[in-house]
Design an enzyme around this catalytic site. Structure first.
Site, PDB file in Angstrom:
ATOM      1  CB  THR A  12       4.947  -7.146   0.684  1.00 46.76           C
ATOM      2  OG1 THR A  12       3.947  -6.221   0.227  1.00 46.76           O
ATOM      3  CG2 THR A  12       6.057  -6.385   1.383  1.00 46.76           C
ATOM      4  CD  GLU A  13       5.044  -2.596  -2.291  1.00 46.15           C
ATOM      5  OE1 GLU A  13       5.323  -2.182  -3.436  1.00 46.15           O
ATOM      6  OE2 GLU A  13       3.931  -2.420  -1.753  1.00 46.15           O
ATOM      7  CE  LYS A  16       0.368 -11.056  -3.808  1.00 50.11           C
ATOM      8  NZ  LYS A  16       1.152  -9.966  -3.223  1.00 50.11           N
ATOM      9  CB  THR A  17      -0.992  -6.638  -8.412  1.00 47.46           C
ATOM     10  OG1 THR A  17      -1.387  -6.917  -7.066  1.00 47.46           O
ATOM     11  CG2 THR A  17      -2.212  -6.188  -9.203  1.00 47.46           C
ATOM     12  CE  LYS A  38      -4.439  -7.038  -3.284  1.00 48.77           C
ATOM     13  NZ  LYS A  38      -3.474  -8.140  -3.175  1.00 48.77           N
ATOM     14  CB  SER A  42      -4.086  -2.921   3.819  1.00 46.78           C
ATOM     15  OG  SER A  42      -2.898  -3.581   3.448  1.00 46.78           O
ATOM     16  CG  ASP A  55      -2.006  -4.018  -5.902  1.00 50.31           C
ATOM     17  OD1 ASP A  55      -1.479  -3.260  -6.738  1.00 50.31           O
ATOM     18  OD2 ASP A  55      -1.413  -4.417  -4.887  1.00 50.31           O
ATOM     19  CD  GLU A 117      -2.600  -9.779  -6.296  1.00 52.52           C
ATOM     20  OE1 GLU A 117      -1.940  -9.002  -5.584  1.00 52.52           O
ATOM     21  OE2 GLU A 117      -3.046  -9.478  -7.412  1.00 52.52           O
TER      22      GLU A 117
END
Length: 225
Positions: A12-13, A16-17, A38, A42, A55, A117
């Site tokens: 994560t972080e 990706k987006t 997507k 959250s 995102d 995604e």
């Protein structure tokens, strides 16, 4: 011919987006129609129209087809925690059976280039024993892996690629997103990734001061897909 891919990350972080929006932008610049989904997000913010996720909004902004926000992101949760935990707190059961129809609706729009995604990495949990990877399997989508280039990324990338292959899906390509430009032996790490990952590199994106879809698209190569 239409092309659709599932976008996942090594963690994560890791942007990706940012990469997904860049790929959609590159497709639009190439004259292709675009759509995105997507399915679960959250860390959403309450607004006049309901919960919204940055995102998902970024992906929606690169869709040439007219899609409502709820079509792109049908399951939105406020807490910035793992999606299955946020869903549990909201009394929602996240399952492939619930997520799949919403994604299939977007895929059925028939855009030339569609991205779905995920959230975080390949094994992000849903309800029960299911993971988001099970959604990609159900949809039989080839996968684009976003590698957050920093210390430890080779292990994460190779393990992700192995899991994708073991699940019976094709790794269509990967993107090196350099989240830590001070990574020791950067060039050697990138060379090792190219050697170990069984798919073409779609681009190497440096750490950008302003990572807009347009600036990111300059570093991506759609023909490699």
């Amino acid at each position: 011919m239409t092309h659709a891919y599932f976008v996942t990350g090594t963690d994560t972080e890791i942007g990706k987006t940012t990469i997904a929006a860049g790929l959609l932008c590159a497709a639009r610049q190439a004259g292709l129609s675009t759509a995105a989904a997507k399915p679960v997000a959250s860390g959403c913010v309450h607004g006049p129209e309901g919960l919204r996720n940055d995102d998902a909004l970024a992906l929606l902004g690169q869709c040439s087809l007219a899609l409502a926000y709820e079509e792109v992101n049908p399951f939105a949760f406020a807490p910035a925690i793992a999606p299955h935990l946020a869903a549990r707190e909201a009394g929602v059961e996240l399952s492939v059976v619930r997520l799949r129809p919403a994604v299939e609706w977007v895929l059925a729009r028939g855009a030339d280039f569609t991205l779905v995604e995920g959230a975080g990495g390949w094994r992000v949990p849903l309800a029960g024993r299911e993971s988001l990877s099970d959604l990609a399997i159900a949809l039989q989508l080839p996968v684009i892996l976003v590698v957050g280039v920093r210390l430890g990324c080779i292990n994460h990338a190779v393990l992700s690629a192995e899991a994708i292959e073991r699940d019976g899906l094709r790794l269509a390509g990967w993107v090196a997103n350099i989240v830590d430009p001070h990574t020791s032996r950067l060039e050697e790490n990138l060379a090792t990734l190219a050697e170990r990952l069984p798919a073409p590199c779609l681009g190497r994106v440096p750490r950008l001061g302003e990572a807009t879809p347009e600036t990111v698209a300059q570093y991506l190569r759609l023909p490699a897909l």
